[in-house]
Write a protein that holds these residues in place. Structure first.
Motif, PDB file in Angstrom:
ATOM      1  N   ARG A 152       1.049  -1.175  -0.153  1.00  0.00           N
ATOM      2  CA  ARG A 152      -0.230   0.226  -0.010  1.00  0.00           C
ATOM      3  C   ARG A 152       1.559   1.732   0.588  1.00  0.00           C
ATOM      4  O   ARG A 152       1.596   1.117   1.242  1.00  0.00           O
ATOM      5  CB  ARG A 152      -0.669   0.071   1.034  1.00  0.00           C
ATOM      6  CG  ARG A 152      -1.982   1.342   1.012  1.00  0.00           C
ATOM      7  CD  ARG A 152      -2.703   1.863   2.901  1.00  0.00           C
ATOM      8  NE  ARG A 152      -3.471   2.776   2.842  1.00  0.00           N
ATOM      9  CZ  ARG A 152      -4.456   2.591   2.330  1.00  0.00           C
ATOM     10  NH1 ARG A 152      -5.378   1.655   2.346  1.00  0.00           N
ATOM     11  NH2 ARG A 152      -4.915   3.433   2.743  1.00  0.00           N
ATOM     12  N   GLN A 153       0.830   2.165  -0.792  1.00  0.00           N
ATOM     13  CA  GLN A 153       1.985   3.174  -1.256  1.00  0.00           C
ATOM     14  C   GLN A 153       0.933   4.543  -0.923  1.00  0.00           C
ATOM     15  O   GLN A 153       1.666   4.764  -0.199  1.00  0.00           O
ATOM     16  CB  GLN A 153       2.043   3.425  -3.010  1.00  0.00           C
ATOM     17  CG  GLN A 153       2.335   2.615  -3.138  1.00  0.00           C
ATOM     18  CD  GLN A 153       4.022   1.804  -2.865  1.00  0.00           C
ATOM     19  OE1 GLN A 153       4.780   3.027  -2.366  1.00  0.00           O
ATOM     20  NE2 GLN A 153       4.617   0.777  -3.332  1.00  0.00           N
ATOM     21  N   THR A 154      -0.624   4.387  -0.442  1.00  0.00           N
ATOM     22  CA  THR A 154      -0.954   5.435   0.639  1.00  0.00           C
ATOM     23  C   THR A 154      -0.873   5.882   1.726  1.00  0.00           C
ATOM     24  O   THR A 154      -0.373   4.588   2.513  1.00  0.00           O
ATOM     25  CB  THR A 154      -2.578   6.019  -0.426  1.00  0.00           C
ATOM     26  OG1 THR A 154      -3.228   4.495   0.066  1.00  0.00           O
ATOM     27  CG2 THR A 154      -2.462   6.209  -1.418  1.00  0.00           C
ATOM     28  N   LEU A 173      -2.247   5.372   5.896  1.00  0.00           N
ATOM     29  CA  LEU A 173      -3.241   4.254   6.388  1.00  0.00           C
ATOM     30  C   LEU A 173      -4.817   5.071   6.455  1.00  0.00           C
ATOM     31  O   LEU A 173      -4.515   6.901   7.416  1.00  0.00           O
ATOM     32  CB  LEU A 173      -3.129   3.548   7.070  1.00  0.00           C
ATOM     33  CG  LEU A 173      -1.921   2.531   7.472  1.00  0.00           C
ATOM     34  CD1 LEU A 173      -1.388   2.597   8.753  1.00  0.00           C
ATOM     35  CD2 LEU A 173      -2.683   1.467   6.669  1.00  0.00           C
ATOM     36  N   THR A 175      -5.099  -2.256   6.733  1.00  0.00           N
ATOM     37  CA  THR A 175      -4.465  -1.985   5.870  1.00  0.00           C
ATOM     38  C   THR A 175      -4.837  -4.031   5.016  1.00  0.00           C
ATOM     39  O   THR A 175      -3.903  -3.603   3.652  1.00  0.00           O
ATOM     40  CB  THR A 175      -3.026  -1.868   5.768  1.00  0.00           C
ATOM     41  OG1 THR A 175      -2.309  -1.482   4.311  1.00  0.00           O
ATOM     42  CG2 THR A 175      -2.851  -3.475   6.807  1.00  0.00           C
ATOM     43  N   ALA A 219      -2.529  -5.399   2.183  1.00  0.00           N
ATOM     44  CA  ALA A 219      -1.302  -4.284   2.291  1.00  0.00           C
ATOM     45  C   ALA A 219      -0.390  -4.988   2.571  1.00  0.00           C
ATOM     46  O   ALA A 219      -1.002  -3.901   3.792  1.00  0.00           O
ATOM     47  CB  ALA A 219      -1.111  -3.371   0.749  1.00  0.00           C
ATOM     48  N   PRO A 275       1.594  -1.832   4.849  1.00  0.00           N
ATOM     49  CA  PRO A 275       1.355   0.027   4.612  1.00  0.00           C
ATOM     50  C   PRO A 275       3.021   0.105   3.945  1.00  0.00           C
ATOM     51  O   PRO A 275       3.099   0.440   6.028  1.00  0.00           O
ATOM     52  CB  PRO A 275       0.736  -0.039   6.180  1.00  0.00           C
ATOM     53  CG  PRO A 275       1.289  -1.404   7.241  1.00  0.00           C
ATOM     54  CD  PRO A 275       1.748  -2.855   5.827  1.00  0.00           C
ATOM     55  N   SER A 276       3.439   0.964   3.832  1.00  0.00           N
ATOM     56  CA  SER A 276       4.821   1.477   3.117  1.00  0.00           C
ATOM     57  C   SER A 276       4.646   3.037   3.230  1.00  0.00           C
ATOM     58  O   SER A 276       5.954   3.411   3.439  1.00  0.00           O
ATOM     59  CB  SER A 276       5.140   1.166   2.086  1.00  0.00           C
ATOM     60  OG  SER A 276       3.776   1.889   0.728  1.00  0.00           O
ATOM     61  N   SER A 277       4.252   3.536   3.387  1.00  0.00           N
ATOM     62  CA  SER A 277       3.841   4.836   3.536  1.00  0.00           C
ATOM     63  C   SER A 277       4.897   5.500   5.073  1.00  0.00           C
ATOM     64  O   SER A 277       3.686   4.723   5.652  1.00  0.00           O
ATOM     65  CB  SER A 277       2.234   6.139   3.366  1.00  0.00           C
ATOM     66  OG  SER A 277       2.473   7.571   3.817  1.00  0.00           O
TER      67      SER A 277
END
Length: 221
Positions: A36-38, A40, A74, A77, A79-81
């Motif tokens: 996930r790029q965006t 949470l 999440t 995915a 969570p990468s942000s």
């Protein structure tokens, strides 16, 4: 129904340590989780303290994230942000397929395939059906628990979830007192197992923040 905390290290200790990636066999690419790029979602007054990651579809992430008001769903995915938390609780059904999927997520993390900054706090398992868990599942669960150093919580079957809308569920927030011992509805109070798991996870988050000294103002972690 009653709680079953299977095994849990002292919640005042930091999160499970990552293993040497060279000792891990990662899941095949087609079995790895998306990213996930965006940021949470933040639906309460404060950013979430941890994310609930489903090891597979139907792992109960939306229910768990609703129950724990200081968490975020999440989905499937990672969570990468860095704008919101990258602390993760992995969720799975307490069955062989669910635990296998959980092992995939945990091996991804240990093997360095999850996004940078991810910290796995532990594993939450929810029942695949009411009744006793088969012995083969319990044995496999203990194997998977090694991947989180025993930091695993079990949420029991709650019949009322079948007829209760998500937004009707009561919520646990940090420092809430335990729910009443007398039987009550899910809209009035979270179950005791949900409260205990939420309190233990919250303590682990607090210990991690202190351990990493990352509580400076403006730091969402």
């Amino acid at each position: 129904m009653h709680t079953s905390v299977i095994h849990l290290h002292d919640p005042g200790q930091p999160e499970p340590a990552r293993w040497d990636p060279e000792t891990i066999t990662p899941p095949a690419p087609e079995r790895q989780a998306p990213v996930r790029q965006t940021p949470l979602p933040t639906i309460g007054p404060y950013p979430p303290l941890f994310a609930v990651l489903g090891a597979h579809g139907g792992a109960g992430t939306s229910t768990l994230a609703r129950w724990w008001a200081h968490s975020a769903d999440t989905g499937l995915a990672w969570p990468s942000s860095v704008r919101t938390t990258q602390r993760v609780i992995v969720a799975a059904r307490d069955c062989i397929p669910g635990l296998t999927a959980a092992a995939d997520r945990l091996r991804e993390w240990h093997g360095g395939l999850a996004p940078g900054g991810i910290e796995v706090l532990g594993l939450v398992v929810t029942p695949a059906r009411p009744g006793k868990v088969p012995s083969a599942v319990r044995r496999y669960r203990q194997i998977v628990a090694d991947l989180v150093e025993g930091a695993i919580w079990s949420i029991q079957w709650h019949d009322e979830l079948i007829v209760c809308e998500l937004n009707e569920l009561a919520q646990y927030t940090p420092n809430d007192p335990p729910p009443p011992r007398r039987r009550t509805t899910l809209s009035n109070a979270v179950p005791i197992d949900v409260h205990r798991a939420g309190a233990a996870i919250t303590a682990r988050v607090a210990a991690t923040r202190a351990h990493l000294n990352d509580g400076e103002p403006g730091n969402p972690r």
